[in-house]
Design a protein around this motif. Structure first.
Motif, PDB file in Angstrom:
ATOM      1  N   GLU A 141     -28.051  20.043  -5.932  1.00 33.10           N
ATOM      2  CA  GLU A 141     -28.080  21.470  -5.578  1.00 33.10           C
ATOM      3  C   GLU A 141     -27.514  22.272  -6.742  1.00 33.10           C
ATOM      4  O   GLU A 141     -26.411  21.997  -7.211  1.00 33.10           O
ATOM      5  CB  GLU A 141     -27.241  21.682  -4.302  1.00 33.10           C
ATOM      6  N   THR A 155     -23.290  26.644  -2.451  1.00 32.95           N
ATOM      7  CA  THR A 155     -23.780  25.670  -1.471  1.00 32.95           C
ATOM      8  C   THR A 155     -23.280  24.272  -1.803  1.00 32.95           C
ATOM      9  O   THR A 155     -22.844  23.514  -0.927  1.00 32.95           O
ATOM     10  CB  THR A 155     -25.323  25.677  -1.434  1.00 32.95           C
ATOM     11  N   ALA A 156     -23.358  23.920  -3.090  1.00 38.92           N
ATOM     12  CA  ALA A 156     -22.934  22.579  -3.505  1.00 38.92           C
ATOM     13  C   ALA A 156     -21.452  22.357  -3.184  1.00 38.92           C
ATOM     14  O   ALA A 156     -21.076  21.303  -2.665  1.00 38.92           O
ATOM     15  CB  ALA A 156     -23.192  22.388  -4.998  1.00 38.92           C
ATOM     16  N   ASP A 194     -32.082  19.717  -2.822  1.00 41.72           N
ATOM     17  CA  ASP A 194     -32.643  21.057  -2.828  1.00 41.72           C
ATOM     18  C   ASP A 194     -34.025  21.004  -3.481  1.00 41.72           C
ATOM     19  O   ASP A 194     -34.282  20.174  -4.358  1.00 41.72           O
ATOM     20  CB  ASP A 194     -31.705  21.981  -3.628  1.00 41.72           C
ATOM     21  N   LYS A 204     -32.693  26.684   4.653  1.00 35.52           N
ATOM     22  CA  LYS A 204     -31.496  27.460   4.300  1.00 35.52           C
ATOM     23  C   LYS A 204     -31.555  28.832   4.942  1.00 35.52           C
ATOM     24  O   LYS A 204     -32.643  29.418   4.980  1.00 35.52           O
ATOM     25  CB  LYS A 204     -31.443  27.639   2.771  1.00 35.52           C
TER      26      LYS A 204
END
Ligand code: CA
Length: 228
Positions: free
Chosen positions: A7, A12-13, A51, A100
Motif C-alpha cells: 500500500e 492506510t499502510a 492495493d 476503500k
C-alpha cells in the motif's frame, strides 16, 4: 499470522500496520509495487493485503508475479468506483477484495477467514471404522493391528482417507499419489490399490476400500448389507 501489506498511501499502510500488529500479526509493509512484488514472491506470508493502485507495478502486476510462484491468499483493496478492478482482481487470482474505505474489523475478519481457508486444519488422525491412521507418526492399524505399508501405499491410503466417502478416479489418484499426468498407464493405480486392499481389507469381513466400476475408488465404512 504473517501478513504483507502492499500500500503506497502512508496513512492506510500505517493504520493497517498498527491494527494488525496489535492483533499479534507479524507485518511487513511495501510502499510500492516493485518492493511488494519482491516480498510477496520471495517470502511465505499467511496472507497479503494488496492495493490495486500502486507506483511501479500495480496490484495486478504484483498478483500475476505472485501467482506464478505461490498461492498465498490475497485481499485486494479497490476504489469504490472501480467495479472492473474487483472483477479483474478476482479473475487474476485474488481471493477477496475490499472497497476503500473499509473497516479494520472487516478486513481482519476476512483475513482470518482466508487464512483458515488456505490452511485447512489438517487432521492428525484418520479413522474409518476400525482403521486408524496416524498422519504424524505415519502409521496405520486396523483393529489395533499394525499395517505394514510402503510409503506409496501409505500415501494412497491417506489420499483416499482424507476424502473418505468421496470417489477418486484413477486419474486423480495418479496425479495425487504419483504426481503423474495420466493417460496411458492406469495399471499403476490398479496394482497399488490391489496391494493396499490386501493389506487393509484382506483379513477383515468389513471391507473399507471399494471399487466403483467405471468411476474409481472410495474408502468408506459401509453399512452391512449394502453392496460393496
Ligand atoms: Ca494506492
Amino acid at each position: 499470522m504473517k501478513i504483507l501489506i502492499v500500500e503506497d498511501e502512508a496513512k492506510t499502510a500505517d493504520y493497517l500496520y498498527k491494527g494488525l500488529s496489535e492483533q499479534s500479526c507479524v507485518v511487513d509493509v511495501a510502499r510500492n509495487g516493485i518492493d511488494g512484488r519482491h516480498l510477496a514472491v520471495e517470502n511465505e506470508y499467511d496472507a497479503i493485503v494488496l492495493d490495486v493502485m500502486l507506483p511501479g507495478v500495480d496490484g495486478f502486476g504484483v498478483l500475476e508475479a505472485l501467482r506464478a510462484r505461490r498461492q498465498t491468499p490475497v485481499i485486494m483493496l479497490t476504489a469504490r468506483d472501480r467495479v472492473e478492478d474487483r472483477v479483474r482482481g478476482l479473475q487474476s487470482g485474488a481471493d477477496d477484495y475490499l472497497v476503500k474505505p473499509f473497516s479494520f474489523l472487516e478486513l481482519l475478519a476476512r483475513l482470518q477467514a482466508l487464512v483458515r481457508r488456505g490452511k485447512p486444519q489438517e487432521a492428525a488422525q484418520l479413522q474409518i471404522a476400525d482403521l486408524h491412521v496416524d498422519l504424524i507418526a505415519r502409521k496405520a492399524s486396523r483393529g489395533g493391528a499394525r499395517l505394514d505399508l510402503t510409503s506409496k501405499e501409505f500415501l494412497l491410503l491417506t489420499t483416499l482417507g482424507r476424502r473418505k466417502g468421496q470417489i477418486l478416479s484413477k486419474t486423480e489418484l495418479a496425479e495425487l499419489v504419483w504426481d503423474m499426468n495420466f493417460d496411458s498407464n492406469t495399471n499403476v493405480v490398479e496394482v497399488a490399490i490391489k496391494r493396499l486392499r490386501v493389506k487393509i481389507d484382506g483379513p477383515f469381513e468389513h471391507k473399507l476400500l471399494h471399487t466403483i466400476r467405471g468411476m474409481g475408488y472410495v474408502l468408506e465404512s459401509r453399512i452391512a448389507g449394502e453392496a460393496a
